[in-house]
Design an enzyme around this catalytic site. Structure first.
Site, short mmCIF file in Angstrom:
data_model
loop_
_atom_site.label_atom_id
_atom_site.label_comp_id
_atom_site.label_asym_id
_atom_site.label_seq_id
_atom_site.Cartn_x
_atom_site.Cartn_y
_atom_site.Cartn_z
N ASP A 52 -3.30 -5.49 6.07
CA ASP A 52 -3.82 -6.28 4.97
C ASP A 52 -2.67 -7.14 4.43
O ASP A 52 -1.53 -6.70 4.38
CB ASP A 52 -4.34 -5.33 3.86
CG ASP A 52 -5.15 -6.07 2.80
OD1 ASP A 52 -5.52 -7.25 3.03
OD2 ASP A 52 -5.43 -5.47 1.75
N SER B 187 0.85 -1.20 0.00
CA SER B 187 0.00 0.00 0.00
C SER B 187 0.88 1.24 0.00
O SER B 187 1.49 1.56 -1.03
CB SER B 187 -1.02 -0.01 1.14
OG SER B 187 -0.44 0.18 2.39
N HIS C 188 -3.02 -0.85 -2.93
CA HIS C 188 -4.23 -0.12 -2.52
C HIS C 188 -4.32 1.15 -3.34
O HIS C 188 -3.37 1.92 -3.40
CB HIS C 188 -4.18 0.23 -1.03
CG HIS C 188 -4.31 -0.98 -0.16
ND1 HIS C 188 -3.95 -0.98 1.16
CD2 HIS C 188 -4.77 -2.23 -0.42
CE1 HIS C 188 -4.19 -2.18 1.68
NE2 HIS C 188 -4.68 -2.96 0.74
#
Ligand SMILES: C[S@@+](CC[C@H](N)C(=O)[O-])C[C@H]1O[C@@H](n2cnc3c(N)ncnc32)[C@H](O)[C@@H]1O
Lengths: 285, 191
Positions: free
Chosen positions: B131, B12, B39
């Protein structure tokens, strides 16, 4: 590498078993309840099914099968997991902009226009289309058929009452989509809800229709099916694309979701691209 | 040696740079297909694939639903869709966000682990949430191989650190070493 404990043959068997279990579960649901998820796309199905297995405090898909078949409450909860209804007005605004600029001029030349929104969910895209066509001055010549498999979302679509909290996003989408009026004039705010002008609904017919099992029900000049086909596997996508092709007039328009494509189906050659990026196609044979 | 069916990458914050370094280290004949989740913001334009195309010797593709997975390609999850892997093809979904993210790294990793099992290689890079950690666990559970960027060298250490804390990681490497290491794994797999 910690490979010692790993036994590929055993893992393979477990996965094959998982496939058998998913197959039995969807077959059981189909036979007992009539919902047909047998050709829905496997990776997403697997995720959603396991989520429900754990949420019910179970540990295998077979256990979920037993519970689902004997407890309709559990079926309803699973149904919610399997149904994705999220949508928005003028979702992907550039799609509507392209439709306005590239398709509306074609439709203007028609005396009468039949439009089908397949898998319309709670109807935001249908109401958006009614606004767009009104602004383009052709709505009185259009009839929109809005269908979905799910009665509950269709009722909401019919009501035309949407959460006020979504209006900020809807308004900014409306503007990016080339909206020509003032978005807030289309609705009346009441408590937490926005009630849309009933006159927009005049030329819309809402009806239940299942893309998996139901046949074509009319000939259309435009078919929208956005963010529905992604839930289907290749075989089912192929069948539904045939259904659309059979339901489209020659030179009819097909509009798909942003990342959906006809490239991987046998109907690809029947269409030409109107806007490749926005997934707008025109039937040419 | 381990056959590599697919390499899945998640990142991300700082990911654009990290991906460009990793992909830039791969030769044009690098066979294993690569699928990556970075992301992205919901309304982000197509600038990520365009940027990575300038850095990668392999073609970089924004995935369409049901796209076939081919060797020598880098596949990116499109903004606002989950990317899932089936053996041989991709699958997109609009299911709810996982860990506040769509695309979610866990979703990609878990589906790739289930589809490719021991032939799945997972790589978790810089990022600012957790995540991907559960996804690494699943890859290990299915017998795959897992590499995590050294948090000390990562622009945002939280994501790789949570991977290390949660999963049984095979290698922890600084960013510049990951590309060359993948090449090594791949060369070994062919002998
Ligand atoms: C994610 S929504 C898409 C809504 C809208 N078209 C959009 O793009 O925003 C998917 C819809 O497809 C419907 N659907 C799923 N399976 C269907 C089927 N077999 N026949 C008709 N509709 C179906 C669901 O009920 C859901 O409302």
């Amino acid at each position: 590498m910690s490979q010692a404990a790993f036994n590929p043959a055993a893992e393979q068997e477990k996965l094959d078993l998982e496939m058998v279990e998913i197959h039995l579960l969807t077959e059981g649901i189909y036979r007992h309840y009539g919902f047909d998820f047998r050709d829905y796309s496997l990776p997403s199905m697997r995720r959603r099914i396991w989520k429900r297995v754990y949420a019910e405090g179970l540990s295998t898909i077979s256990a979920l099968q037993e519970k689902v078949l004997h407890d309709s409450g559990c079926m309803e909860r699973l149904l919610l997991d399997l149904s994705i209804n999220t949508t928005a007005m003028f979702r992907d605004p550039t799609f509507y902009l392209a439709f306005r600029n590239k398709v509306v001029p074609i439709l203007r030349t028609y005396p009468f226009v039949r439009i089908w929104h397949a898998g319309c969910s709670t109807g935001e895209e249908v109401w958006s289309m009614a606004m767009l066509l009104t602004e383009e001055g052709i709505y009185n010549r259009c009839r929109i058929y809005a269908t979905d498999i799910n009665e509950a979302v269709l009722q909401k679509a019919k009501d035309g009452i949407f959460p006020i909290a979504s209006m900020q996003e809807n308004t900014s989408n409306y503007i990016s989509a080339g909206g020509k009026d003032t978005f807030s004039e289309y609705y009346t705010a009441r408590y937490d809800y926005a009630i849309f002008r009933p006159s927009l609904r005049e030329n819309i017919v809402f009806a239940q229709h299942n893309l998996v099992t139901d046949a074509s029900f009319n000939q259309f000049n435009v078919i929208f099916c956005r963010n529905v086909l992604i839930y289907f596997n290749n075989a089912l996508q192929e069948r539904v694309q045939q259904l659309f092709l059979n339901s489209l007039d020659n030179f009819g328009i097909l509009g798909l979701g942003r990342k959906e494509s006809i490239r991987f189906t046998s109907v690809a050659d029947s269409y030409e691209e109107i806007d490749a990026e926005e997934r707008l196609y025109r039937r040419v044979r | 040696m381990r056959q590599i069916g697919i390499i899945v990458i998640g990142t991300s914050l700082g990911g654009m740079h990290a991906l460009s370094v990793l992909l830039g280290a791969l030769p044009p004949d690098f066979d294993p297909p690569i699928a990556a989740v970075q992301h992205r913001y919901r309304f982000s334009n197509e600038s990520l694939p365009a940027y990575l195309r300038t850095k990668s010797k392999l073609p970089v593709v924004d995935v369409d639903d049901k796209l076939f997975i081919r060797p020598r390609h880098v596949y990116l999850a499109p903004a606002d869709y989950h990317l899932l892997v089936e053996r041989g093809s991709f699958d997109l979904s609009k299911d709810p966000a996982v860990k506040y993210s769509r695309p979610s790294i866990d979703v990609l990793f878990e589906s790739a682990a289930d589809a490719y099992r021991a032939q799945c290689v997972g790589v978790l890079l810089t990022g600012s949430n957790d995540d991907g950690a559960q996804g690494l666990v699943r890859i290990k559970k299915q017998g795959g191989f897992v590499i995590v960027e050294d948090p000390a060298s990562a622009e945002a250490p939280e994501m790789p650190q949570s991977g290390i804390d949660t999963a049984q990681v095979d290698r922890i490497l600084p960013l510049e070493r990951i590309g060359p290491y993948l090449v090594e794994l791949w060369r070994q797999s062919r002998t």
